[in-house]
Design an enzyme around this catalytic site. Structure first.
Site, short mmCIF file in Angstrom:
data_model
loop_
_atom_site.label_atom_id
_atom_site.label_comp_id
_atom_site.label_asym_id
_atom_site.label_seq_id
_atom_site.Cartn_x
_atom_site.Cartn_y
_atom_site.Cartn_z
N GLU B 284 -7.60 66.25 -1.00
CA GLU B 284 -8.46 67.17 -1.75
C GLU B 284 -7.93 67.20 -3.16
O GLU B 284 -6.80 67.65 -3.38
CB GLU B 284 -8.37 68.58 -1.16
CG GLU B 284 -9.35 68.88 -0.05
CD GLU B 284 -10.75 68.50 -0.41
OE1 GLU B 284 -11.13 68.63 -1.59
OE2 GLU B 284 -11.48 68.05 0.49
N CYS B 318 -9.52 74.77 -7.29
CA CYS B 318 -10.16 73.47 -7.54
C CYS B 318 -11.67 73.65 -7.62
O CYS B 318 -12.36 72.86 -8.22
CB CYS B 318 -9.77 72.44 -6.50
SG CYS B 318 -9.32 73.11 -4.92
#
Ligand SMILES: Cc1cc2nc3c(=O)[nH]c(=O)nc-3n(C[C@H](O)[C@H](O)[C@H](O)COP(=O)(O)OP(=O)(O)OC[C@H]3O[C@@H](n4cnc5c(N)ncnc54)[C@H](O)[C@@H]3O)c2cc1C
Lengths: 442, 522
Positions: B284, B318
């Site tokens: 990720e 994020c």
């Protein structure tokens, strides 16, 4: 006569004072609302259309939204399908767009009294003549910046000035201008705290309170100087602690001991509203004020929001989910508030004949004068009712929003929700439910 | 255990008694600092204090002391797991699920304390810290159930005379390299995802968040994960890099920057001589998340939602919003309302209720963000900025900033900043906005504000992002409701908190057995 019989008798009298037959325009409205309430897909599409209406910049834009929203919803009713059939072809789309857009405009006109206080003054004066007072609300919610909050305060101040000077020449209406505790201002403004501060934070009510304090003080000072009433509305539970804390804190200040007349709102749909009322009443006991605090008791306008928000978080909804429970609580709070006279002034904000009749019966049972109760309704929802109440010699005030369509959209959508909700009193009445049913104890 | 998954309820912070309990937990935790975090390998604990994790808002306050794992520790952890992991792998899926849910129960008992720990160690504001604990619990509960579902026979054809089965088996040894920005949830998610189908796991947490990782590992061990199947290696890049290269590691789960992620993908691809497998990487990575605002958007809703998406937790998610692309018809109104809204943000300590923007994680982040802002001010215009916290404690604060009028090639418009910086620019129409989004190397989250279903469909069809949010904030993905993960340079592998995630840590084995003897089905 038993207490229950009293309520029924008052309710029947009230109903008898309502106009027997609606005007042709109202009949069309009622029919439309009935169709919409019965077709959830169409209802959803029309909500979304109403919601986006002020953001559409051209007829083409409006038509494009209308057709995609209707297509998305694929309504089942004849009317829904007819609308879609009209909106789909390019040739007739502008017609459909103008029709639907005009419908929204008409609806807006029904709920919104004017674009500005100045423009609303003639209508306000006419109502006053007919024995109906008003509380003006400036549309536009949720300031996101200091500038917007300042602008809102500026608009409120202007409105107070305009109301005070505009109402000075109105003829005397004794029922509307005094109760047994003293005079009541003609100018009456309802204020929203989410517009007063962009700093409402659920986890820290102090932040919003501190940011809004000076702005509310400014309005109270002005209200005091002009002899106007300032009422602070209640919104969603996320801001309740801020709103309540703010109002009680500012009204505790010595500066406001002698005025202005001010008020706040208690929402009976909240499960913990009895405790909230206790808190307000103990504050009242601890603070000597020359003009008693007005408490507007309502059921609450954000029911759907509160339920959905709680469900999304997995919380127990803070509101009753049973209509009867909500209405019983409203009656319980009414009794407590009537008992609290003369420490507070009571206003009931409801269109429900039963809730209103119960309030009037309580006031009589306690041996108070009828003018010690104020009845409040919303413009567009309770106009007939207001006149019926006035004819009965009761004091009634109509909540009258002012502003443009863009500012008014959130308000308008809430009213539409309320008006098309199947289990509301108004829906039941327009369905033609028998009076006995409408007046039955919740 | 067939009960359906439901998300752990967030605290109802609008209630005063809930807030009071949380603040009290914060105080209790603060008094007990610093915590000591060991290296845990095969049941042995080794303490040390080379690694110091501090409160980002008051760096003089030490939150945790830990040893820094070395390559030797990595070797020892892999060896211990290799020797002992079969015990975990051989348990039944039902038993493993029970253990994971037991760990969830342990975290649940300590919810307030753990939120306080995340608050002090990583400067998470209370609501965010609470959400982090809840998400950690969610991952355990969700993956435990998913592992059981995977174990049920799938949809294989079964003609007479043939018995077909497919079983998901653990890959073996999984290295988890975790970030600090969701210091409880992300390590828990990656570790639980790997443990659920029976892998052994070595967790290397971020050097800024060893105490949170330790809390997670302790709960799992206490709930019954065998010591050999779960190791904790606090430390910096070195043990992380050693784990990635280690021939005994079969899969790597990583969450962090695109740079570090790409490096891991590259290093993991170099199959060492003698290795018996190709390493699997689930990564990720970062994003440059855009929010498109159409001309028919409800700005009353868009403005607060965008501001929250960009500035909550100082933009250190994020998923955070970085770039607003506004239809030119509403650009002026939107940009000025955004500027006004940014101006009301309060910068302050994470533990203070009502603070919007807490400090950044460390001095390096503070430096990086400052230089981006400086460059943005040079190349474009500062439309709003709130002075960072004046406190004397030396916290790593950064000023929330809204920038505009930047040239298309500006790094401010193209690189992930990971701080409280948002840009806003006009676009001619939605197609132009989609082109811009398409031109970015990332594809993590995106937002769209529009009230036209046709526009929504159009953008959904064109958007390259992994998670698109329509008419709402673009952060706050919920386990089981919004499985989370990016496309393009934002990540590789299945979405966390979604139905496919566990498959990343499995290999499948299909068995086809002939069940006939001389024409008779037996
Ligand atoms: C003058 C005035 C001022 C107002 N100011 C405010 C204000 O400041 N803040 C505010 O929130 N509202 C305010 N209201 C709005 C008011 O809350 C709604 O108009 C009112 O709830 C409608 O109630 P009713 O008694 O007219 O109708 P009824 O039909 O008797 O009641 C409808 C109400 O019942 C509640 N309800 C609906 N479904 C359920 C259910 N399943 N279970 C339990 N309860 C349910 C909801 O509150 C709904 O609005 C005001 C109203 C007036 C007239």
């Amino acid at each position: 006569m038993s207490a229950e019989d009293q309520i029924l008798a008052i309710g029947r009298q009230l109903a008898g004072n309502l106009p027997r037959s609606a005007s042709p325009g109202e009949r069309v409205d009622a029919r439309l609302l009935q169709i919409v309430a019965g077709d959830p897909a169409l209802r959803a599409a029309l909500f979304r259309f109403t919601d986006v209406r002020p953001a559409c910049t051209s007829v083409a834009d409006l038509g494009q939204h209308l057709v995609t929203l209707l297509e998305d919803a694929s309504p089942a009713s004849r009317m829904g399908r007819a609308m879609l059939a009209l909106a789909r072809p390019r040739a007739t789309r502008p017609l459909a767009a103008l029709g639907a857009g005009g419908g929204v405009q008409r609806l807006a006109h029904r709920f919104i009294i004017g674009r500005s206080v100045d423009r609303a003054l003639p209508a306000l004066a006419r109502s006053w003549d007919a024995g109906v007072a008003a509380s003006v609300d400036l549309l536009g919610e949720a300031s996101v910046s200091d500038e917007e909050a300042e602008a809102y305060v500026g608009r409120c101040a202007e409105a107070l000035h305009a109301l005070a000077s505009g109402s000075a020449s109105w003829p005397a209406r004794p029922v509307l201008e005094a109760d047994s505790l003293g005079p009541l201002p003609r100018a009456n403004l309802s204020v929203k705290v989410t517009a007063l501060t962009p700093e409402i934070r659920v986890e820290e009510p102090r932040r919003g309170i501190e940011d809004a304090l000076e702005r509310l003080r400014h309005l109270l000072r002005l209200g005091h100087r002009l002899g106007a009433h300032v009422h602070v509305d209640m919104e969603t539970l996320d801001s309740r602690e801020t709103v309540l804390g703010l109002v009680l804190e500012v009204l505790s200040e010595p500066e406001f001991r002698d005025g202005p007349s001010a008020g706040l709102v208690l929402q009976a749909y909240l499960r913990d509203s009895p405790a909230e009322l206790d808190q307000i009443l103990s504050w009242v006991d601890e603070h000597e004020r020359r003009v008693p605090l007005t408490i507007r008791l309502v059921k609450g306008a954000y029911w759907d929001h509160e339920v959905i928000e709680a469900r999304q978080h997995g919380w127990e909804p803070p509101v009753f989910t049973d209509r009867g429970e909500c209405d019983r609580n409203f009656e319980g709070l009414t009794r407590t508030l009537v008992q609290a006279h003369p420490r507070v002034r009571l206003a009931l904000g409801s269109h429900n004949l039963r809730s209103i009749a119960h309030g009037i019966a309580c006031v009589r049972a306690r041996g108070l004068q009828e003018r010690d109760l104020e009845l409040q309704v919303l413009r567009g929802l309770g106009d007939d009712l207001a006149h019926a109440l006035a004819r009965m010699g009761l004091r009634v005030r109509v909540y009258s929003p002012v502003g443009d369509l863009l500012e008014g959209m959130a308000y308008l959508v809430r009213r539409m929700l309320e008006n098309t909700a199947n289990d509301s009193f108004l829906a039941a009445r327009s369905r033609g439910a028998p009076l006995e049913e409408l007046l039955a104890a919740p | 255990m067939s009960d359906d998954f439901v998300n752990e309820q967030h605290l109802e912070l609008r209630r005063a008694d809930v807030r009071d309990a949380l603040l009290a937990a914060g105080e209790a935790l603060r008094e007990a600092l610093p915590q000591r975090v060991p290296i845990l390998v095969g049941g042995d604990a080794r303490h040390g204090q080379e690694l110091v994790s501090v409160d980002p808002g008051l760096p003089a306050r030490i939150v945790a002391l830990a040893p820094s794992a070395t390559e030797a520790d990595v070797d020892a952890a892999v060896a211990a797991a290799a020797a002992g992991r079969s015990e975990w792998a051989e348990r039944t899926p039902v038993e493993r699920a029970r253990v994971l849910r037991g760990a969830a129960a342990l975290l649940r008992e300590r919810r307030l304390e753990l939120a306080a720990l995340a608050s002090y160690e990583c400067a998470k504001p209370w609501a965010e810290a609470d959400a982090d604990v809840c998400e950690a619990i969610d991952f355990l509960e969700y993956y435990a159930r998913r592992a059981l579902e995977l174990d049920r026979d799938g949809m294989l054809g079964q003609p007479p005379g043939e018995r077909n089965t497919m079983r998901y088996l653990p890959r073996g040894m999984v290295a988890v390299i975790a970030p600090w920005n969701f210091p409880l949830a992300i390590p828990t998610g990656m570790v639980a995802g790997a443990l659920a189908p029976g892998n052994a796991v070595i967790l290397k947490p971020a050097p800024q968040a060893p105490a949170c990782a330790h809390a997670v590992v302790s709960a799992l061990l206490q709930a019954g994960v065998p010591a050999a199947a779960l190791a904790l290696l606090p430390g910096g890049d070195q043990p992380g890099a050693a784990l990635v290269r280690h021939p005994g590691v079969e899969a790597i789960a990583f969450t962090g920057s695109a740079k570090a992620g790409s490096e891991i993908v590259r290093a993991a691809a170099e199959t060492p001589t003698g290795a018996s497998h190709v390493k699997r990487v689930v990564a990720e990575m970062g994003g440059k998340n855009c929010v498109i605002v159409d001309s028919d958007a409800d700005l009353d809703e868009a403005v607060p939602a965008i501001v929250r998406s960009a500035f909550v937790y100082a933009g250190q998610k994020c998923s955070a919003a970085a770039r607003v692309l506004a239809h030119e018809q509403v650009f002026d109104a939107l940009a000025s309302r955004l500027a006004g809204a940014v101006g009301t943000l309060r910068v302050g300590q994470a533990q203070e209720l009502g603070v919007d923007v807490p400090p950044l994680i460390d001095a390096e982040a503070q430096q990086r963000v400052a230089s981006y802002i400086e460059r943005g001010a040079r190349e474009g215009a500062v439309r709003a900025q709130v002075a960072s916290h004046p406190g004397a404690g030396g916290g790593f604060f950064a000023p929330p900033t809204l920038l505009g009028e930047l040239p298309a090639a500006s790094p401010l418009l193209n690189e992930e900043i990971f701080g409280p910086v948002l840009t806003v620019e006009p676009v001619a129409d939605i197609a132009a906005a989609c082109d811009i989004v398409d031109g970015l190397p990332f594809g993590l989250t995106g937002g769209l504000f529009s009230r036209n279903p046709a526009t929504v469909r159009h953008v959904v069809g064109r958007s390259p992002v992994g998670n698109l949010y329509v008419n709402r904030e673009i952060t706050g993905a919920m386990v089981g409701r919004q499985p989370f993960g990016g496309n393009r340079m934002s990540g590789t592998g299945a979405k966390a908190g979604g139905p496919d995630y566990l498959l990343e840590f499995c290999r499948a084995r299909v068995v086809c057995e002939n069940t006939t003897r001389h024409g008779l089905v037996v």
